[in-house]
Design an enzyme around this catalytic site. Structure first.
Site, PDB file in Angstrom:
ATOM      1  N   HIS A 106     -22.474 -15.283  46.252  1.00  0.00           N
ATOM      2  CA  HIS A 106     -23.056 -15.305  44.906  1.00  0.00           C
ATOM      3  C   HIS A 106     -23.121 -16.740  44.388  1.00  0.00           C
ATOM      4  CE1 HIS A 106     -18.749 -15.536  44.133  1.00  0.00           C
ATOM      5  NE2 HIS A 106     -19.020 -15.981  42.910  1.00  0.00           N
ATOM      6  N   ASP A 108     -22.486 -18.466  40.441  1.00  0.00           N
ATOM      7  CA  ASP A 108     -21.862 -17.969  39.215  1.00  0.00           C
ATOM      8  C   ASP A 108     -22.886 -17.751  38.101  1.00  0.00           C
ATOM      9  OD1 ASP A 108     -19.321 -18.052  40.407  1.00  0.00           O
ATOM     10  OD2 ASP A 108     -19.193 -20.205  40.019  1.00  0.00           O
ATOM     11  N   HIS A 265     -21.459 -19.170  47.176  1.00  0.00           N
ATOM     12  CA  HIS A 265     -20.098 -19.162  47.719  1.00  0.00           C
ATOM     13  C   HIS A 265     -19.541 -17.748  47.803  1.00  0.00           C
ATOM     14  CE1 HIS A 265     -19.586 -19.439  43.344  1.00  0.00           C
ATOM     15  NE2 HIS A 265     -18.408 -18.886  43.488  1.00  0.00           N
ATOM     16  N   ARG A 281      -9.083 -22.188  37.129  1.00  0.00           N
ATOM     17  CA  ARG A 281     -10.541 -22.287  37.267  1.00  0.00           C
ATOM     18  C   ARG A 281     -11.181 -22.550  35.924  1.00  0.00           C
ATOM     19  NH1 ARG A 281     -15.469 -19.808  37.266  1.00  0.00           N
ATOM     20  NH2 ARG A 281     -16.528 -19.487  39.266  1.00  0.00           N
TER      21      ARG A 281
HETATM   22  C1  SIN Z   1     -14.844 -17.808  42.877  1.00  0.00           C
HETATM   23  O1  SIN Z   1     -15.740 -17.164  43.422  1.00  0.00           O
HETATM   24  O2  SIN Z   1     -15.008 -18.373  41.811  1.00  0.00           O
HETATM   25  C2  SIN Z   1     -13.461 -17.857  43.495  1.00  0.00           C
HETATM   26  C3  SIN Z   1     -13.426 -18.387  44.891  1.00  0.00           C
HETATM   27  C4  SIN Z   1     -12.057 -18.245  45.493  1.00  0.00           C
HETATM   28  O3  SIN Z   1     -11.126 -17.718  44.850  1.00  0.00           O
HETATM   29  O4  SIN Z   1     -11.878 -18.644  46.660  1.00  0.00           O
END
Ligand code: SIN
Length: 295
Positions: A106, A108, A265, A281
């Site tokens: 995906h 974000d 990602h 994050r």
């Molecule tokens: C995410 O998709 O923001 C998290 C990626 C992760 O936890 O490795």
């Protein structure tokens, strides 16, 4: 000025940056070098950081408006734009953070009219097995994937739009064993489906990138469903070909930054308690309204 060493990963995506200390104020020249590497490589890792949540929030502010999600139960009180991703539970067995973010490819916020621009993920505890890190995060260069398409396919994609759906993503995630989110009427009203360009032009570099994802994209508009399904299947397979992918093997103290307009990602959940994973994050808002509400 900080003295940086920038090492490119193999392939078109990923760079490691040594020599930055983000617990200090970052000067303009250092910032320009970091941003240059991010524009060129889509994802960068700033190694050996020692950061409090306020440092992460302050660094992110150089890249855009920080996203503060109201009602995010894992946001940190002293830095509300920063939240916790973790598989750790407290004494009552409650999660201290989101345990399984992003298991499907995906970018974000692609279900939004203004998708998120940059994301920042800081590794505090990394699960290990036999001396090797678990929980690798994979990134694909959607720019390199677009560039590698045959000319005839690039022409076919030109001007197309596709539907991205929060509800579809939630179902996708649950189907892969992730946390179930109940899609209520309120959630549907808050996150209605939107259309996005199939090929997105980057607001800084002007480069084109594929902007359909396995996690969120349901179908391409103006095509019958079978044709759309076949084309999306082809594009999803193309996007995750190893030649476009960088797998980030985490070290404690890594601050990873990625560009949602040029990369996709996915996380890997190959660890379980007592192997602990703890990350902080944050993200910045996108300024360009690439998405369009569906009538
Ligand atoms: C995410 O998709 O923001 C998290 C990626 C992760 O936890 O490795």
């Amino acid at each position: 000025m900080m003295s940086l060493t920038i090492n490119f990963a193999q392939g078109p995506i990923g760079a490691e940056i040594l020599g930055a200390d983000l617990s200090r104020a970052v000067d303009a020249q250092t910032l320009a070098s970091i941003r240059g590497a991010l524009d060129e490589r889509g994802v960068i890792v700033l190694r050996t950081q020692n950061l409090q949540p306020v440092h992460i929030a302050r660094f992110a502010e150089h890249f855009g408006r920080p996203l503060v999600h109201a009602h995010n139960k894992f946001a940190l009180p002293n830095a509300p734009a920063v939240s916790v991703i973790s598989n750790i539970v407290d004494e009552q067995g409650r999660n201290v953070g989101v345990p399984d973010a992003g298991l499907v490819w995906h970018t974000d916020g692609s279900y939004l009219v203004h998708p998120d621009m940059y994301a920042f993920l800081y590794g505090i505890e990394i699960p290990m097995q036999d001396g090797e890190p678990l929980g690798t995060t994979y990134y694909s260069s959607a720019t390199a994937a677009y560039d590698a398409l045959p000319e005839i396919l690039r022409k076919r994609l030109d001007g197309l739009r596709a539907v991205h759906s929060f509800a579809y993503h939630a179902a996708n995630r649950a189907a892969r064993g992730g946390t179930k989110i109940e899609i209520t009427e309120e959630l549907r009203r808050k996150h209605p489906d939107v259309s996005q360009p199939v090929v997105r032009v980057h607001p800084r570099t002007g480069r084109k990138a594929l902007y359909v994802t396995e996690g969120h994209t349901t179908h391409i508009l103006g095509m019958d469903r079978a044709e759309s399904d076949a084309l999306l299947k082809q594009l999803f397979a193309h996007l995750c070909e190893p030649r476009f992918v960088y797998g980030h093997r985490w070290q404690v103290g890594d601050l990873l930054v990625w560009d949602n307009a040029s990369t996709q990602h996915r996380a890997t959940c190959d660890y379980a308690l007592p192997q602990r994973r703890l990350m902080h994050r944050t993200a910045t808002a996108g300024e360009d309204a690439v998405g369009m509400a569906l009538a």
